[in-house]
Scaffold this motif. Structure first.
Motif, PDB file in Angstrom:
ATOM      1  N   LEU A 155       0.987  -1.517  -0.132  1.00  0.00           N
ATOM      2  CA  LEU A 155       0.074   0.398   0.315  1.00  0.00           C
ATOM      3  C   LEU A 155       0.448   1.512  -0.567  1.00  0.00           C
ATOM      4  CD1 LEU A 155      -2.620  -1.372   2.931  1.00  0.00           C
ATOM      5  CD2 LEU A 155      -3.013  -0.469   0.073  1.00  0.00           C
ATOM      6  N   ALA A 156       1.815   1.409   0.692  1.00  0.00           N
ATOM      7  CA  ALA A 156       2.949   2.140   0.695  1.00  0.00           C
ATOM      8  C   ALA A 156       3.250   2.606  -0.758  1.00  0.00           C
ATOM      9  CB  ALA A 156       3.880   2.156   1.832  1.00  0.00           C
ATOM     10  N   ILE A 157       3.823   1.447  -1.199  1.00  0.00           N
ATOM     11  CA  ILE A 157       4.605   1.403  -2.580  1.00  0.00           C
ATOM     12  C   ILE A 157       3.166   2.429  -3.627  1.00  0.00           C
ATOM     13  CG2 ILE A 157       5.325   1.195  -4.637  1.00  0.00           C
ATOM     14  CD1 ILE A 157       7.677   1.182  -2.199  1.00  0.00           C
ATOM     15  N   VAL A 158       2.104   1.880  -3.891  1.00  0.00           N
ATOM     16  CA  VAL A 158       1.193   1.918  -4.455  1.00  0.00           C
ATOM     17  C   VAL A 158       0.808   3.838  -4.245  1.00  0.00           C
ATOM     18  CG1 VAL A 158      -1.454   2.121  -4.894  1.00  0.00           C
ATOM     19  CG2 VAL A 158      -0.014   0.158  -5.024  1.00  0.00           C
ATOM     20  N   PHE A 159       0.550   4.240  -2.566  1.00  0.00           N
ATOM     21  CA  PHE A 159       0.845   5.504  -2.431  1.00  0.00           C
ATOM     22  C   PHE A 159       1.168   6.654  -2.941  1.00  0.00           C
ATOM     23  CE2 PHE A 159      -3.312   3.703  -0.995  1.00  0.00           C
ATOM     24  CZ  PHE A 159      -4.499   5.112  -1.292  1.00  0.00           C
ATOM     25  N   LEU A 160       2.976   5.680  -3.212  1.00  0.00           N
ATOM     26  CA  LEU A 160       3.944   6.967  -2.787  1.00  0.00           C
ATOM     27  C   LEU A 160       3.085   7.320  -4.667  1.00  0.00           C
ATOM     28  CD1 LEU A 160       7.657   5.527  -2.560  1.00  0.00           C
ATOM     29  CD2 LEU A 160       6.643   6.474  -4.631  1.00  0.00           C
ATOM     30  N   GLY A 161       3.454   5.929  -5.403  1.00  0.00           N
ATOM     31  CA  GLY A 161       2.943   6.119  -6.869  1.00  0.00           C
ATOM     32  C   GLY A 161       2.019   7.634  -7.033  1.00  0.00           C
ATOM     33  N   LEU A 162       1.257   7.258  -6.512  1.00  0.00           N
ATOM     34  CA  LEU A 162      -0.213   8.090  -7.121  1.00  0.00           C
ATOM     35  C   LEU A 162      -0.022   9.577  -6.284  1.00  0.00           C
ATOM     36  CD1 LEU A 162      -3.186   5.145  -5.700  1.00  0.00           C
ATOM     37  CD2 LEU A 162      -2.149   6.316  -7.724  1.00  0.00           C
TER      38      LEU A 162
ATOM     39  N   ALA B 255       6.841  18.064 -11.841  1.00  0.00           N
ATOM     40  CA  ALA B 255       5.717  16.896 -11.943  1.00  0.00           C
ATOM     41  C   ALA B 255       5.518  16.020 -13.088  1.00  0.00           C
ATOM     42  CB  ALA B 255       4.653  18.032 -12.722  1.00  0.00           C
ATOM     43  N   ILE B 256       6.711  15.891 -13.980  1.00  0.00           N
ATOM     44  CA  ILE B 256       6.947  15.112 -15.445  1.00  0.00           C
ATOM     45  C   ILE B 256       7.533  14.194 -14.395  1.00  0.00           C
ATOM     46  CG2 ILE B 256       7.818  14.773 -17.048  1.00  0.00           C
ATOM     47  CD1 ILE B 256       7.400  17.875 -17.858  1.00  0.00           C
ATOM     48  N   HIS B 257       8.420  14.212 -12.977  1.00  0.00           N
ATOM     49  CA  HIS B 257       8.931  13.498 -12.541  1.00  0.00           C
ATOM     50  C   HIS B 257       8.130  12.005 -11.673  1.00  0.00           C
ATOM     51  CE1 HIS B 257      11.963  11.842  -9.458  1.00  0.00           C
ATOM     52  NE2 HIS B 257      12.108  10.501 -10.511  1.00  0.00           N
ATOM     53  N   GLY B 258       6.872  12.654 -11.171  1.00  0.00           N
ATOM     54  CA  GLY B 258       6.114  12.546 -10.590  1.00  0.00           C
ATOM     55  C   GLY B 258       4.980  11.583 -10.606  1.00  0.00           C
ATOM     56  N   ARG B 259       4.751  12.175 -12.569  1.00  0.00           N
ATOM     57  CA  ARG B 259       3.483  11.107 -12.982  1.00  0.00           C
ATOM     58  C   ARG B 259       4.614   9.800 -13.581  1.00  0.00           C
ATOM     59  NH1 ARG B 259      -0.151  16.337 -15.907  1.00  0.00           N
ATOM     60  NH2 ARG B 259      -0.543  16.467 -13.458  1.00  0.00           N
ATOM     61  N   LEU B 260       5.975   9.606 -14.616  1.00  0.00           N
ATOM     62  CA  LEU B 260       6.690   9.549 -14.925  1.00  0.00           C
ATOM     63  C   LEU B 260       6.848   7.967 -13.731  1.00  0.00           C
ATOM     64  CD1 LEU B 260       8.103   8.329 -17.845  1.00  0.00           C
ATOM     65  CD2 LEU B 260      10.563   8.870 -16.130  1.00  0.00           C
ATOM     66  N   LEU B 261       6.726   7.821 -12.453  1.00  0.00           N
ATOM     67  CA  LEU B 261       7.093   7.546 -11.641  1.00  0.00           C
ATOM     68  C   LEU B 261       5.401   6.211 -11.514  1.00  0.00           C
ATOM     69  CD1 LEU B 261       8.591   9.122  -8.327  1.00  0.00           C
ATOM     70  CD2 LEU B 261       9.589   6.816  -9.584  1.00  0.00           C
ATOM     71  N   THR B 262       4.831   6.838 -12.313  1.00  0.00           N
ATOM     72  CA  THR B 262       3.815   5.542 -12.515  1.00  0.00           C
ATOM     73  C   THR B 262       4.489   4.234 -12.597  1.00  0.00           C
ATOM     74  OG1 THR B 262       2.946   6.219 -14.125  1.00  0.00           O
ATOM     75  CG2 THR B 262       2.129   6.961 -11.663  1.00  0.00           C
ATOM     76  N   ALA B 263       5.848   4.169 -13.549  1.00  0.00           N
ATOM     77  CA  ALA B 263       6.221   2.857 -14.187  1.00  0.00           C
ATOM     78  C   ALA B 263       7.161   2.015 -13.229  1.00  0.00           C
ATOM     79  CB  ALA B 263       7.009   3.242 -14.817  1.00  0.00           C
ATOM     80  N   TRP B 264       7.713   2.827 -11.918  1.00  0.00           N
ATOM     81  CA  TRP B 264       7.882   1.922 -10.477  1.00  0.00           C
ATOM     82  C   TRP B 264       6.797   0.966 -10.225  1.00  0.00           C
ATOM     83  CZ3 TRP B 264      10.169   5.085  -6.672  1.00  0.00           C
ATOM     84  CH2 TRP B 264      10.868   4.702  -5.162  1.00  0.00           C
ATOM     85  N   ALA B 265       5.494   2.506  -9.899  1.00  0.00           N
ATOM     86  CA  ALA B 265       4.506   1.625  -8.875  1.00  0.00           C
ATOM     87  C   ALA B 265       4.270  -0.148 -10.269  1.00  0.00           C
ATOM     88  CB  ALA B 265       3.411   1.898  -9.487  1.00  0.00           C
ATOM     89  N   VAL B 266       4.358   0.112 -11.261  1.00  0.00           N
ATOM     90  CA  VAL B 266       3.745  -0.578 -12.559  1.00  0.00           C
ATOM     91  C   VAL B 266       4.568  -2.350 -12.303  1.00  0.00           C
ATOM     92  CG1 VAL B 266       3.404  -1.830 -14.574  1.00  0.00           C
ATOM     93  CG2 VAL B 266       2.504   0.268 -14.352  1.00  0.00           C
ATOM     94  N   ALA B 267       6.295  -1.234 -11.946  1.00  0.00           N
ATOM     95  CA  ALA B 267       7.211  -2.662 -12.189  1.00  0.00           C
ATOM     96  C   ALA B 267       7.270  -3.198 -11.118  1.00  0.00           C
ATOM     97  CB  ALA B 267       8.420  -1.662 -12.380  1.00  0.00           C
ATOM     98  N   GLY B 268       6.874  -2.709  -9.523  1.00  0.00           N
ATOM     99  CA  GLY B 268       7.077  -2.880  -8.411  1.00  0.00           C
ATOM    100  C   GLY B 268       6.025  -4.417  -8.712  1.00  0.00           C
ATOM    101  N   VAL B 269       5.218  -4.400  -9.829  1.00  0.00           N
ATOM    102  CA  VAL B 269       4.111  -5.739  -9.026  1.00  0.00           C
ATOM    103  C   VAL B 269       4.787  -6.611 -10.498  1.00  0.00           C
ATOM    104  CG1 VAL B 269       2.360  -6.335  -9.873  1.00  0.00           C
ATOM    105  CG2 VAL B 269       1.911  -4.118  -8.679  1.00  0.00           C
ATOM    106  N   LEU B 270       5.418  -6.364 -11.031  1.00  0.00           N
ATOM    107  CA  LEU B 270       5.717  -6.719 -12.569  1.00  0.00           C
ATOM    108  C   LEU B 270       7.020  -7.517 -12.077  1.00  0.00           C
ATOM    109  CD1 LEU B 270       5.172  -7.635 -15.541  1.00  0.00           C
ATOM    110  CD2 LEU B 270       6.620  -5.564 -15.705  1.00  0.00           C
TER     111      LEU B 270
END
Length: 442
Positions: free
Chosen positions: A64-71, A371-386
């Motif tokens: 949850l912490a990593i998901v909300f980090l990305g969001l 701001a752009i970096h923050g949105r790109l970090l959604t890639a981290w959230a996906v990778a954290g699952v994948l």
């Protein structure tokens, strides 16, 4: 001056005599604290033994912490550019430290949902805001050394567990009695310590005055980056193919490292059964953490010299070769080579995190890079699952097919090498942003 006034963006503008080298320590004060997230697993066994909560149930706290980090990074990045880094860091400190305190209440009341809410949701928001808040500020202060500057801060996130893990163990041992496991008290103390430390960083940070440049700095014209005051607005960045190519670049680099990092101890013990003990495996994990942390500073600094694109070419080409060599090292029983290969891989895993903000600033300018970096970090959230899914499920499948545990990771390593080739292709396709997306400040 009131607290709210001091948080205003206009009151954090530095005067002409401000020393820009005070900014990296302020950023480190934030990242060394929130990097504790990598050490949360030290609480899993004590919480399981003291309160009977299952390990899978406890695992959701970190997830949850990593998901909300990305969001929070994705949605809070634009807010960061509007209100400035001080207000964002202040909010991060209250959320991250407050998450510990809410969790402490949950432990005291034996309510697991309060740990989900506290550390997972509220603390996760603090993680995301704290992760992105120093980046754009450092890039503005160090236009001559963008990679090195962001590497110094993001290195702290990689090293935060090296402080957080022993601190948690020491505090639990200190507070432990026959009547209590000392976990509640540990969460309270850590929450207070982290809040104070992060607030110090928040009130130390400054923004450079508009138009400020380092003494003697003359920007070199380059076809690979936007120059001067040119920028791409955060709301336009998604329309440029460069954003999505860099999204793939980060996702592939993280996927190839994060799954292995999560199973490093078990993997080396299974590959070298009867040779590597649990204690030696723990040392292996610690070594990987050191290379993860050091790689963030080393590789991001190298990118200042050779460029971001070439740095990622090294990550992907060298990484693919190293992954392909790992099965041979395991089959030969060469522990030293096996450890060395993974150490280099994890250095580039960390380096990828630290180099991407500078890559983004080259592509999109510094105006909205946070701001752009923050949105790109959604890639981290996906990778954290994948990443963990690939490593864990492929291992289970191989074992179910009768493959010995020592060889169960071989196919996975080749898959990781293939993912890095995908990242390489995406990186090669990155070109300068089309001028129709670019705005030039007057």
């Amino acid at each position: 001056m009131s607290l709210l006034a001091s948080l205003d963006k206009s009151h954090s503008i530095a005067d002409a005599n401000f020393n820009r080298w005070l900014i990296p320590p302020a950023a480190l004060a934030i990242h060394l604290c929130i990097g504790q997230a990598y050490a949360f697993s030290v609480f899993n066994s004590p919480l399981n033994q003291a309160y009977g909560w299952s390990i899978p149930a406890l695992g959701w706290i970190f997830s949850l912490a990593i998901v909300f980090l990305g969001l929070s990074a994705a949605f809070g990045g634009k807010w960061l550019e509007r209100v400035g880094p001080r207000a964002t860091m202040f909010t991060s400190a209250l959320c991250f430290g407050g998450g510990f305190l809410i969790s402490a209440l949950g432990i005291h009341l034996k309510q697991l949902w309060l740990l989900y809410l506290g550390y997972g949701v509220v603390g996760g928001i603090g993680l995301g805001l704290g992760y992105v808040s120093p980046v754009s500020t450092l890039i503005k202060w160090f236009p001559d050394r963008r990679g090195m500057a962001t590497g110094m801060a993001i290195m702290g996130f990689g090293g935060g567990a090296m402080i957080g893990a022993p601190l948690a163990v020491m505090l639990m041992e200190h507070f432990k009695t026959d009547a209590t496991a000392g976990i509640t008290e540990t969460f309270v103390v850590m929450g207070v310590i982290y809040t104070i430390s992060m607030l110090v960083g928040a009130f130390t940070v400054r923004l450079p005055a508009p138009g400020w440049k380092p003494e003697g700095y003359v920007e070199k014209a380059s076809a690979d980056k936007l120059s001067g005051d040119a920028f791409v607005h955060v709301d336009q960045a998604h329309s440029a193919p460069q954003f999505w190519l860099l999204w793939v670049v980060l996702c592939m680099n993280v996927t190839a490292g994060i799954g292995v990092l999560g199973q490093a101890s078990l993997m080396i013990q299974e590959v070298f059964k009867d040779t590597v003990t649990a204690a030696a495996a723990a040392g292996f994990v610690g070594l990987l953490s050191l290379f993860n942390m050091g790689g963030r500073f080393f590789w991001s600094s190298v990118s200042d010299l050779i460029g971001r694109k070439l740095t990622y070419v090294v990550f992907f080409l060298l990484g693919a070769v190293l992954y392909a060599l790992i099965p041979s090292a395991g089959a030969a029983g060469n522990v030293l080579l096996f450890v060395g290969l993974y150490a280099l891989i994890l250095s580039m895993y960390g380096g990828g995190f630290a180099t991407i903000p500078a890559y983004l600033s080259d592509m999109f300018g510094t105006r909205f890079v946070g701001a752009i970096h923050g949105r790109l970090l959604t890639a981290w959230a996906v990778a954290g699952v994948l990443g963990p899914i690939i490593v864990n499920y492929m291992r289970e499948y191989q074992i179910a097919q009768g493959v010995a545990k020592a060889q169960a990771y071989n196919t996975t390593m080749y898959v990781m090498a293939a993912l890095l080739i995908v990242g390489l292709i995406a990186n090669i396709l990155v070109k300068p942003v089309d001028t129709r997306f670019v705005t030039k400040e007057a």
